[in-house]
Design a protein around this motif. Structure first.
Motif, PDB file in Angstrom:
ATOM      1  N   ARG A   1      -5.204  -9.285 -29.091  1.00 24.96           N
ATOM      2  CA  ARG A   1      -4.856  -8.274 -30.093  1.00 24.96           C
ATOM      3  C   ARG A   1      -4.599  -8.875 -31.471  1.00 24.96           C
ATOM      4  NH1 ARG A   1      -0.410  -3.265 -30.072  1.00 24.96           N
ATOM      5  NH2 ARG A   1      -1.735  -1.919 -31.355  1.00 24.96           N
TER       6      ARG A   1
ATOM      7  N   VAL B   1      -6.743  -8.119 -34.823  1.00 27.93           N
ATOM      8  CA  VAL B   1      -6.051  -7.473 -35.948  1.00 27.93           C
ATOM      9  C   VAL B   1      -6.196  -8.283 -37.229  1.00 27.93           C
ATOM     10  CG1 VAL B   1      -3.761  -6.935 -36.882  1.00 27.93           C
ATOM     11  CG2 VAL B   1      -4.388  -6.156 -34.589  1.00 27.93           C
TER      12      VAL B   1
ATOM     13  N   ASN C   1       1.754  -7.490 -34.977  1.00 23.93           N
ATOM     14  CA  ASN C   1       1.196  -6.424 -34.138  1.00 23.93           C
ATOM     15  C   ASN C   1       2.092  -6.134 -32.943  1.00 23.93           C
ATOM     16  OD1 ASN C   1      -0.333  -9.156 -33.279  1.00 23.93           O
ATOM     17  ND2 ASN C   1      -0.087  -7.869 -31.456  1.00 23.93           N
TER      18      ASN C   1
ATOM     19  N   LEU D   1      -8.639  -1.358 -31.721  1.00 20.82           N
ATOM     20  CA  LEU D   1      -8.635  -0.793 -33.060  1.00 20.82           C
ATOM     21  C   LEU D   1      -8.503   0.717 -33.085  1.00 20.82           C
ATOM     22  CD1 LEU D   1     -11.323  -3.064 -34.760  1.00 20.82           C
ATOM     23  CD2 LEU D   1      -8.830  -3.325 -34.743  1.00 20.82           C
TER      24      LEU D   1
ATOM     25  N   HIS E   1      -3.081   2.088 -33.952  1.00 17.16           N
ATOM     26  CA  HIS E   1      -2.533   1.361 -35.096  1.00 17.16           C
ATOM     27  C   HIS E   1      -1.987   0.028 -34.612  1.00 17.16           C
ATOM     28  CE1 HIS E   1       0.080   0.233 -38.440  1.00 17.16           C
ATOM     29  NE2 HIS E   1      -0.666   1.044 -39.177  1.00 17.16           N
ATOM     30  N   TYR E   2      -2.183  -1.009 -35.387  1.00 18.00           N
ATOM     31  CA  TYR E   2      -1.855  -2.361 -34.921  1.00 18.00           C
ATOM     32  C   TYR E   2      -0.373  -2.542 -34.593  1.00 18.00           C
ATOM     33  CZ  TYR E   2       0.227  -3.789 -39.420  1.00 18.00           C
ATOM     34  OH  TYR E   2       1.038  -3.907 -40.528  1.00 18.00           O
ATOM     35  N   ARG E   3       0.520  -1.772 -35.229  1.00 18.88           N
ATOM     36  CA  ARG E   3       1.958  -1.947 -34.953  1.00 18.88           C
ATOM     37  C   ARG E   3       2.422  -1.153 -33.746  1.00 18.88           C
ATOM     38  NH1 ARG E   3       5.407   0.006 -38.421  1.00 18.88           N
ATOM     39  NH2 ARG E   3       4.018   1.007 -39.919  1.00 18.88           N
TER      40      ARG E   3
ATOM     41  N   THR F   1      -6.474   1.351 -38.690  1.00 24.41           N
ATOM     42  CA  THR F   1      -7.837   1.316 -38.146  1.00 24.41           C
ATOM     43  C   THR F   1      -8.174   2.573 -37.344  1.00 24.41           C
ATOM     44  OG1 THR F   1      -7.025   0.063 -36.234  1.00 24.41           O
ATOM     45  CG2 THR F   1      -7.947  -1.194 -38.076  1.00 24.41           C
TER      46      THR F   1
END
Length: 465
Positions: free
Chosen positions: A41, A45, A255, A292, A295-297, A364
Motif C-alpha cells: 500500500r 500510494v 497511509n 487506489l 482514500h489512502y488514509r 484517488t
C-alpha cells in the motif's frame, strides 16, 4: 494541492521549500523476504503521489531505501547458509519484479544501508558530540529525555511512555525509552569499523542518514505506513533534528492500515501473505486498482470479493480504452460538427474533476470516479461514425489520466491483435458460407484464450475477458 500532515493533524496547502522542486522520502522494505500486502500500500500510494506531483509540474527527487542490514536478514542468511548480502541482493531483485507488476516506478534513488555507512557513523558521532547519545561498551543509544520535542509527531508523552515501559534489570540503557543507534558486533554478524568499535547501525538511524545524504537536512515530504509513526518516524525526527538543529520534514504523510477479511493482518492468525502469493490468482494491477479505489488514509479491508470488484473495474477501463483504440482506426476522418466540437471541449470537465480530486489530499477514489465518468461519456458518444478527432481527444485524455494514476497503461499486443482479427475474419467468412461448425470452433478457440466476441451493428468487436 492540499495534503494531510500527520504532524499538524490537518490538511495543509502544499508549498515546497524550493519553488518547482520536491524532495520526498518514503521508507522502503527490509529485504529478507517477498514484501507483503501491507507493504504494497505505501509503495503504491507514494508512487501515485510522486506521479501526480510530476504531472502538475514539479521536479521530484524521490528516495526510497532498502534496509539490507537487519536481524531478520542475518537470521535468514544463517538459515540458508549464505551471506546477508546474498539474501539482500536476492530480495531486492524480487522486490523489483513485484513492484514492476504493481506499476510502481523506480525511485530517483534506491539507497542501501550498507552503502551509507560513513554517513550513518557521522550522524551518530554528531549526536554523541551534542550530548544526545551515549556509548555503553560499543553500543550507542539515543537519550530520549534530552530531546525536548520527542513525541511531537505521534502525540506521545514521554512521561506516559516511561511509566508504561517494561523495565529490564539487565538493560544497559539509561532509560527504557532510549533506542539503539549503533550495535556492537556479535559473532557471525556483518560489521563495520566505527569510533565505538566494530558494529552495525540500529534500524532508525539509517533513514535519517539516507534522507540527508540524498535530499539534504530538511525535506518536503516524508511518507510511510501509519504503523511507522511511532517509534520509527518519531525516532527519525529525534535523530535528524537533534544532529543538525533544524526541521527534518515539512509534511508527514501516512497511509492507513490493511485488514484481511475484517481482521488485522497477522502471521499468528494465518492471514499474512505476500504480494507474490496474490500474483498466483490475480494480475497485480488489480491489487493497485483495489488500493487506489479507497482514500489512502482510510483503513481498507482486503478480501477476494473486493479484489474481484477491483478486477471488474480495471476491465472496464481496458475495454473502454481498447474500444477507443479500435475507433481511432475506424472512425471517420472528417471535420466535427458544432455539437461534436462542443463534446470534445466538454472533455476538460473530466480532467478538471480528476485534478481537483487529486489536489484534495490525493483522493484517488474520486479521481478514479472522474475517469469512469470520462469512460461513460466516451462509450455513449463515440462510434465508427464519429469524427476521428473526437475519438483521439477522448483516448488522449484517458491515457493522460491513466498515466498519473498508474492504471490501464498496458497497450494492446499488436501481434495478438492481428492474429485475433484474422480469426474473426475467418469466422465471418465461415458464417457467410454457412459453415457454422467452423465459426463456432473459432469462437470457442478465442474464448479459450480469453477473447470475448461481441456481434454489434458496427461489426464484430472483441476484448479480453
Amino acid at each position: 494541492m492540499k495534503l494531510y500532515n500527520t504532524m499538524t493533524q490537518r490538511k495543509e496547502e502544499f508549498v515546497p521549500i524550493e519553488p518547482g522542486k520536491v524532495r520526498m522520502y518514503s521508507c522502503g522494505p527490509t529485504v529478507y523476504n517477498y514484501f507483503h500486502i501491507g507493504n504494497a500500500r505505501p509503495f503504491i500510494v507514494f508512487d501515485v503521489l510522486r506521479r501526480f506531483l510530476e504531472y502538475i509540474g514539479y521536479d521530484v527527487t524521490f528516495v526510497q531505501n532498502f534496509t539490507d542490514v537487519d536481524d531478520k536478514i542475518i537470521n535468514r542468511s544463517h538459515e540458508e547458509g549464505c551471506t546477508a548480502k546474498e539474501i539482500a541482493d536476492k530480495y531486492i531483485a524480487e522486490y523489483f519484479k513485484d513492484a514492476d507488476a504493481l506499476g510502481i516506478r523506480r525511485a530517483t534513488v534506491h539507497p542501501r544501508v550498507s552503502d551509507t555507512m560513513p554517513e550513518i557513523i557521522a550522524m551518530v558521532k554528531a549526536l554523541e558530540d551534542r550530548g544526545l547519545a551515549y556509548n555503553v561498551g560499543g553500543n550507542v543509544y539515543y537519550a530520549v529525555d534530552r530531546f525536548p520535542d520527542y513525541g511531537k509527531l505521534s502525540g506521545q508523552n514521554v512521561a506516559d511512555l516511561e511509566a508504561g515501559a517494561r523495565i529490564d534489570v539487565n538493560d544497559e540503557k539509561h532509560s527504557p525509552l532510549d533506542f539503539a543507534l549503533w550495535k556492537k558486533a556479535k559473532p557471525g554478524e556483518p560489521y563495520w569499523d566505527s569510533p565505538w568499535g566494530r558494529g552495525r547501525p540500529g534500524w532508525h538511524i539509517e533513514c535519517s542518514a539516507m534522507s540527508r545524504k540524498f535530499l539534504g537536512e530538511t525535506i518536503d515530504i516524508h511518507g510511510g505506513g501509519q504503523d511507522l509513526i511511532f517509534p520509527h518516524h518519531e525516532n527519525e525526527i529525534a535523530q535528524s533534528e537533534g544532529s543538525c538543529g533544524c526541521e527534518f520534514a515539512r509534511y508527514w504523510v501516512h497511509n492507513g492500515y490493511i485488514n484481511i477479511n475484517d481482521e488485522k493482518m497477522s502471521k499468528s492468525k494465518g492471514n499474512f501473505f505476500t504480494v507474490r502469493d496474490i500474483a498466483g490468482k490475480y494480475d497485480l494491477e488489480v491489487v493497485r486498482m483495489f488500493m487506489l479505489m479507497a482514500h489512502y488514509r482510510s483503513p481498507v479491508n482486503f478480501s477476494d470479493e473486493l479484489l474481484a470488484s477491483a478486477q471488474n473495474a480495471l476491465e472496464r477501463f481496458y475495454n473502454a480504452k481498447n474500444q477507443m483504440i479500435y475507433l481511432a482506426d475506424h472512425a471517420e476522418d472528417r471535420k466535427p460538427s458544432p455539437d461534436e466540437a462542443a463534446w470534445i471541449q466538454s472533455l476538460t470537465q473530466y480532467k478538471n474533476g480528476f485534478i481537483a480530486a487529486m489536489n484534495d489530499d490525493l483522493n484517488t477514489a474520486d479521481a478514479i470516479a472522474a475517469m469512469f465518468e470520462l469512460v461513460r461519456a466516451a462509450n455513449t458518444a463515440l462510434s465508427e461514425s464519429s469524427p476521428k478527432s473526437a475519438v483521439t481527444a477522448a483516448l488522449k485524455l484517458f491515457r493522460e489520466l491513466a498515466g498519473v494514476i498508474g492504471l490501464a497503461e498496458k497497450e494492446p499486443d499488436s501481434h495478438l491483435e492481428s492474429e485475433v482479427e484474422a480469426l474473426i475474419a475467418e469466422r465471418q467468412a465461415a458464417r457467410r458460407a454457412r459453415d457454422f461448425a467452423r465459426a463456432d470452433a473459432i469462437r470457442d478457440e478465442l474464448a479459450a484464450r480469453g477473447i470475448v466476441l461481441e456481434d454489434t451493428r458496427e461489426g464484430v468487436k472483441w476484448h479480453k475477458a
